[in-house]
Motif scaffolding. Structure first.
Motif, mmCIF file in Angstrom:
data_model
loop_
_atom_site.group_PDB
_atom_site.id
_atom_site.type_symbol
_atom_site.label_atom_id
_atom_site.label_comp_id
_atom_site.label_asym_id
_atom_site.label_seq_id
_atom_site.Cartn_x
_atom_site.Cartn_y
_atom_site.Cartn_z
ATOM 1 N N PRO A 270 -0.910 12.797 -8.017
ATOM 2 C CA PRO A 270 -1.182 13.323 -6.666
ATOM 3 C C PRO A 270 -2.619 13.813 -6.476
ATOM 4 C CG PRO A 270 0.241 14.815 -7.908
ATOM 5 C CD PRO A 270 0.120 13.566 -8.717
ATOM 6 N N ASP A 271 -3.362 13.964 -7.567
ATOM 7 C CA ASP A 271 -4.744 14.436 -7.418
ATOM 8 C C ASP A 271 -5.730 13.287 -7.213
ATOM 9 O OD1 ASP A 271 -3.946 13.671 -9.929
ATOM 10 O OD2 ASP A 271 -5.431 14.926 -10.966
ATOM 11 N N LEU B 53 4.491 8.610 6.540
ATOM 12 C CA LEU B 53 3.029 8.641 6.416
ATOM 13 C C LEU B 53 2.454 9.893 7.068
ATOM 14 C CD1 LEU B 53 2.194 4.875 7.030
ATOM 15 C CD2 LEU B 53 2.045 6.145 4.858
ATOM 16 N N LEU B 54 2.960 10.267 8.242
ATOM 17 C CA LEU B 54 2.464 11.483 8.910
ATOM 18 C C LEU B 54 2.806 12.714 8.066
ATOM 19 C CD1 LEU B 54 3.355 10.562 12.612
ATOM 20 C CD2 LEU B 54 1.042 10.808 11.654
ATOM 21 N N ALA B 55 4.003 12.716 7.489
ATOM 22 C CA ALA B 55 4.410 13.855 6.658
ATOM 23 C C ALA B 55 3.543 13.949 5.403
ATOM 24 C CB ALA B 55 5.888 13.733 6.290
ATOM 25 N N ARG B 56 3.268 12.785 4.796
ATOM 26 C CA ARG B 56 2.409 12.797 3.600
ATOM 27 C C ARG B 56 1.006 13.308 3.950
ATOM 28 N NH1 ARG B 56 4.557 10.675 -0.809
ATOM 29 N NH2 ARG B 56 6.211 9.115 -0.592
ATOM 30 N N ALA B 57 0.486 12.840 5.091
ATOM 31 C CA ALA B 57 -0.866 13.251 5.482
ATOM 32 C C ALA B 57 -0.921 14.762 5.692
ATOM 33 C CB ALA B 57 -1.288 12.516 6.755
ATOM 34 N N ALA B 58 0.171 15.327 6.204
ATOM 35 C CA ALA B 58 0.208 16.773 6.436
ATOM 36 C C ALA B 58 0.380 17.541 5.130
ATOM 37 C CB ALA B 58 1.344 17.115 7.405
ATOM 38 N N ALA B 59 1.156 16.982 4.211
ATOM 39 C CA ALA B 59 1.547 17.748 3.024
ATOM 40 C C ALA B 59 0.665 17.475 1.802
ATOM 41 C CB ALA B 59 3.005 17.431 2.665
ATOM 42 N N GLU B 60 0.024 16.297 1.743
ATOM 43 C CA GLU B 60 -0.702 15.946 0.517
ATOM 44 C C GLU B 60 -2.202 16.086 0.763
ATOM 45 O OE1 GLU B 60 0.681 12.051 -0.713
ATOM 46 O OE2 GLU B 60 2.782 12.656 -0.476
ATOM 47 N N PRO B 61 -2.821 17.106 0.160
ATOM 48 C CA PRO B 61 -4.226 17.402 0.467
ATOM 49 C C PRO B 61 -5.176 16.256 0.107
ATOM 50 C CG PRO B 61 -3.413 18.763 -1.369
ATOM 51 C CD PRO B 61 -2.232 18.079 -0.776
ATOM 52 N N ASP B 62 -4.847 15.434 -0.839
ATOM 53 C CA ASP B 62 -5.763 14.365 -1.246
ATOM 54 C C ASP B 62 -5.417 13.005 -0.653
ATOM 55 O OD1 ASP B 62 -7.626 15.854 -2.753
ATOM 56 O OD2 ASP B 62 -6.114 16.069 -4.325
ATOM 57 N N LEU C 113 0.837 -1.198 0.000
ATOM 58 C CA LEU C 113 0.000 0.000 0.000
ATOM 59 C C LEU C 113 0.875 1.253 0.000
ATOM 60 C CD1 LEU C 113 -2.587 -1.244 2.682
ATOM 61 C CD2 LEU C 113 -2.566 -1.645 0.203
ATOM 62 N N VAL C 114 2.015 1.178 0.691
ATOM 63 C CA VAL C 114 2.942 2.307 0.694
ATOM 64 C C VAL C 114 3.551 2.491 -0.700
ATOM 65 C CG1 VAL C 114 5.184 3.096 1.584
ATOM 66 C CG2 VAL C 114 3.390 2.321 3.168
ATOM 67 N N SER C 115 3.799 1.377 -1.389
ATOM 68 C CA SER C 115 4.269 1.502 -2.773
ATOM 69 C C SER C 115 3.240 2.261 -3.610
ATOM 70 C CB SER C 115 4.510 0.112 -3.371
ATOM 71 O OG SER C 115 4.859 0.208 -4.737
ATOM 72 N N MET C 116 1.951 1.945 -3.402
ATOM 73 C CA MET C 116 0.886 2.646 -4.138
ATOM 74 C C MET C 116 0.852 4.128 -3.769
ATOM 75 S SD MET C 116 -2.211 -0.132 -3.901
ATOM 76 C CE MET C 116 -1.931 -1.870 -4.263
ATOM 77 N N LEU C 117 0.993 4.426 -2.464
ATOM 78 C CA LEU C 117 0.969 5.834 -2.022
ATOM 79 C C LEU C 117 2.135 6.618 -2.618
ATOM 80 C CD1 LEU C 117 0.073 5.534 1.765
ATOM 81 C CD2 LEU C 117 -1.278 6.660 -0.030
ATOM 82 N N ARG C 118 3.300 5.976 -2.642
ATOM 83 C CA ARG C 118 4.486 6.657 -3.187
ATOM 84 C C ARG C 118 4.327 6.871 -4.691
ATOM 85 N NH1 ARG C 118 8.997 3.007 0.073
ATOM 86 N NH2 ARG C 118 9.123 4.316 1.945
ATOM 87 N N HIS C 119 3.762 5.874 -5.360
ATOM 88 C CA HIS C 119 3.542 6.003 -6.804
ATOM 89 C C HIS C 119 2.515 7.108 -7.078
ATOM 90 C CE1 HIS C 119 2.916 5.120 -10.973
ATOM 91 N NE2 HIS C 119 1.688 4.690 -10.796
ATOM 92 N N ARG C 120 1.462 7.134 -6.276
ATOM 93 C CA ARG C 120 0.441 8.179 -6.418
ATOM 94 C C ARG C 120 1.062 9.563 -6.286
ATOM 95 N NH1 ARG C 120 -1.099 11.329 -2.716
ATOM 96 N NH2 ARG C 120 -3.033 12.548 -2.899
ATOM 97 N N ALA C 121 1.900 9.748 -5.252
ATOM 98 C CA ALA C 121 2.508 11.066 -5.027
ATOM 99 C C ALA C 121 3.360 11.476 -6.219
ATOM 100 C CB ALA C 121 3.350 11.028 -3.752
ATOM 101 N N ALA C 122 4.015 10.488 -6.849
ATOM 102 C CA ALA C 122 4.896 10.807 -7.976
ATOM 103 C C ALA C 122 4.124 10.983 -9.275
ATOM 104 C CB ALA C 122 5.941 9.698 -8.135
ATOM 105 N N ALA C 123 3.051 10.201 -9.449
ATOM 106 C CA ALA C 123 2.437 10.116 -10.782
ATOM 107 C C ALA C 123 1.021 10.680 -10.861
ATOM 108 C CB ALA C 123 2.427 8.654 -11.237
#
Ligand SMILES: Cc1cc2nc3c(=O)[nH]c(=O)nc-3n(C[C@H](O)[C@H](O)[C@H](O)COP(=O)(O)OP(=O)(O)OC[C@H]3O[C@@H](n4cnc5c(N)ncnc54)[C@H](O)[C@@H]3O)c2cc1C
Lengths: 202, 264
Positions: B144-145, B166-175, B132-142
């Motif tokens: 993000p919306d 994960l905490l940093a992503r939750a803070a920084a990634e609005p979606d 799931l983290v691989s999916m989240l990282r891919h989403r952020a790169a490819a």
């Protein structure tokens, strides 16, 4: 080439002989499914035999479980690497299903269908006689939903994904038709002793 | 197209060098591998490793890929099961520079790429968070919306794999929204749960997506996946939208009563 520092944990000799390559001995009973566990309602359960697109005969739960029964005592092998020894199943052999429908195998290939849309292909010769059954009991009790109940295909000499859970039909096909996992990179036949896990394995 | 063209190519065994090892939690380490013949993968897929003893005995296990397809190295994230054969070997013996035999990528169902779109709900228990983290990282790169939520059950705050990320992503990634459930203690950060996941907790995470999920991915020990995927079905998520990966362990007699937290 040996892996540095790896010695492994071998099972006792008699068990080791029964482990296909790459498999380990499991005493529990793990579960492998592509989705959630469907809870199939027995009142609406049916089993359909098809030749190509044409349904030949359909059974209700009562009719199906009244067919002659076959017991199987065998080891089972999951492609996720576990092997479980000495499992006991009971159900209706594919030959008993065909006999009840008055069908002689019109092609050499079968495709098993399940309530959740899952499919898997098995050659008829691999379920002939008492090699393959539609099991309705495991270890003397009804099969629980997570293990494929109320009824699952059981072809114990092939990797366990071939033993389709929640089965609701068998279909003779014109050619060897890849099913769900076979279309996703898994071996078309799946013999654990030849370690046929993935497409292209010998 | 003929069948042969549709089916993926043959998977060959190859030796991959261990480039880095990172302790992620008290019981989890990441191993960064550099397979010489690697032609990419889809987030969510796994590889098989094969270990060989001096007398030829071999053991194989599957491990999800934690790194995104964009990364150069393949990150395996392995939890140490104290009674296990392979995971303690990785934790206690494997060093940087070792060669590990592997093949992959494997799996064509439990995977997500940007073109699959969303919204997507991810539900992980323990090391089940890895794909799931691989999916989240891919989403952020490819992509993000694309809206994604992660429901993640762990024992304690210190057991949360990739916690800072994960905490940093939750803070920084609005979606992206993170919903932690800690079974053994209260989270020292606001907005997370002390207790097991339940139907209401998952329903809340689904509601946070703003639209019905296109796909839900559930991964972890078998008992956890049984319970979490059943909650999704009960909430009304269509069966076909739910994909699962069961890591192992025997399911509890009654999955509803089972401790759905990943236990040793
Ligand atoms: C597709 C797939 C992907 C996987 N990805 C990962 C991953 O990314 N990270 C990871 O750490 N593991 C992952 N696993 C699990 C992994 O393959 C091994 O099963 C795990 O590392 C245990 O191996 P072992 O040799 O240490 O223990 P074993 O010697 O195989 O088993 C020891 C005991 O632990 C039980 N057991 C095995 N797995 C679990 C479990 N998950 N929960 C509870 N009990 C268990 C067994 O039933 C057995 O009784 C994955 C499994 C699959 C099928």
């Amino acid at each position: 080439m040996a892996t540095r520092g790896f010695f492994g944990r071998r099972p006792a000799d008699d068990a080791a002989k029964r482990l296909p390559p790459g498999q380990y001995l499991e005493r529990g009973f793990p579960v492998l499914s592509a989705g959630p566990t469907p809870h199939v309602d027995m009142a609406s359960w049916t089993f359909t035999l098809k030749v190509g697109p044409r349904p030949v005969k359909k059974w209700t739960w009562g009719q199906f479980t009244a067919l002659p029964r076959t017991a199987i005592h065998k080891d089972i092998h999951c492609v996720t690497k576990w092997t479980k020894l000495d499992t006991d199943w009971d159900g209706v052999s594919v030959d008993a299903i065909l006999a009840d429908a008055g069908v002689t195998p019109p092609t050499p290939w079968l495709l098993a269908h399940s309530f959740d849309g899952y499919t898997t292909n098995v050659p008829y010769k691999d379920v002939a006689g008492d090699m393959g059954i539609v099991a309705t009991s495991y270890d003397g009790a009804p099969i629980s939903p997570d293990h494929g109940g109320p009824a699952r295909l059981l072809v114990p000499h092939l990797y366990f994904w071939k033993s389709a859970k929640w089965i609701n039909g068998l279909q003779f096909t014109e050619r060897d038709e890849p099913g769900f996992w076979e279309l996703r990179g898994y071996h078309i036949y799946g013999d654990p002793w030849r370690e046929q896990r993935f497409t292209g394995d010998p | 197209m003929t069948q042969a063209e549709v089916l993926p190519p043959r998977l060959v065994w190859q030796e991959a060098e261990v480039r880095r090892i990172v302790q992620q939690t008290p019981t989890v380490k990441s191993f960064f591998l550099a397979p010489p013949a690697w032609h990419g993968f889809v987030a969510g897929q796994h590889i098989d490793v094969r270990l060989t003893a001096p007398d030829g005995y071999q053991a194989q296990r599957s491990y999800s890929i934690g790194s995104p397809p964009e990364a150069a190295e393949v990150e395996l994230v392995i939890e140490r099961l104290s009674t296990g054969e392979v995971s303690p070997f990785f934790h206690e013996v494997v060093q940087v520079g070792d060669m590990i035999e592997m093949r992959g990528p494997i799996g064509g169902h439990f995977d997500w790429q940007a073109s699959d779109g969303g919204p997507v709900l991810l539900i992980g228990g323990g090391s089940g968070v890895v794909p799931l983290v691989s999916m989240l990282r891919h989403r952020a790169a490819a992509a993000p919306d694309v809206k994604m939520g992660l429901v993640y059950s762990a024992r304690r705050f210190e057991d949360v794999i990739f916690r800072d990320e994960l905490l940093a992503r939750a803070a920084a990634e609005p979606d992206f929204a993170l919903h932690l459930a800690l079974t053994r203690e209260a989270a020292p950060v606001a907005g997370h749960r002390h207790g097991r996941i339940d139907r209401a907790f998952i329903a809340e995470a689904l509601a946070g997506l703003g639209a019905p999920p296109k796909l839900c991915f559930v991964c972890g020990a078998t008992a956890f996946v049984e319970v979490a995927s059943m909650f999704l079905v009960e909430i009304g998520v269509p069966f076909a939208a739910i994909r699962t990966e069961r890591y192992g362990g025997t399911p509890a007699e009654d999955p509803i009563k089972a401790d759905v937290a990943p236990e040793e």
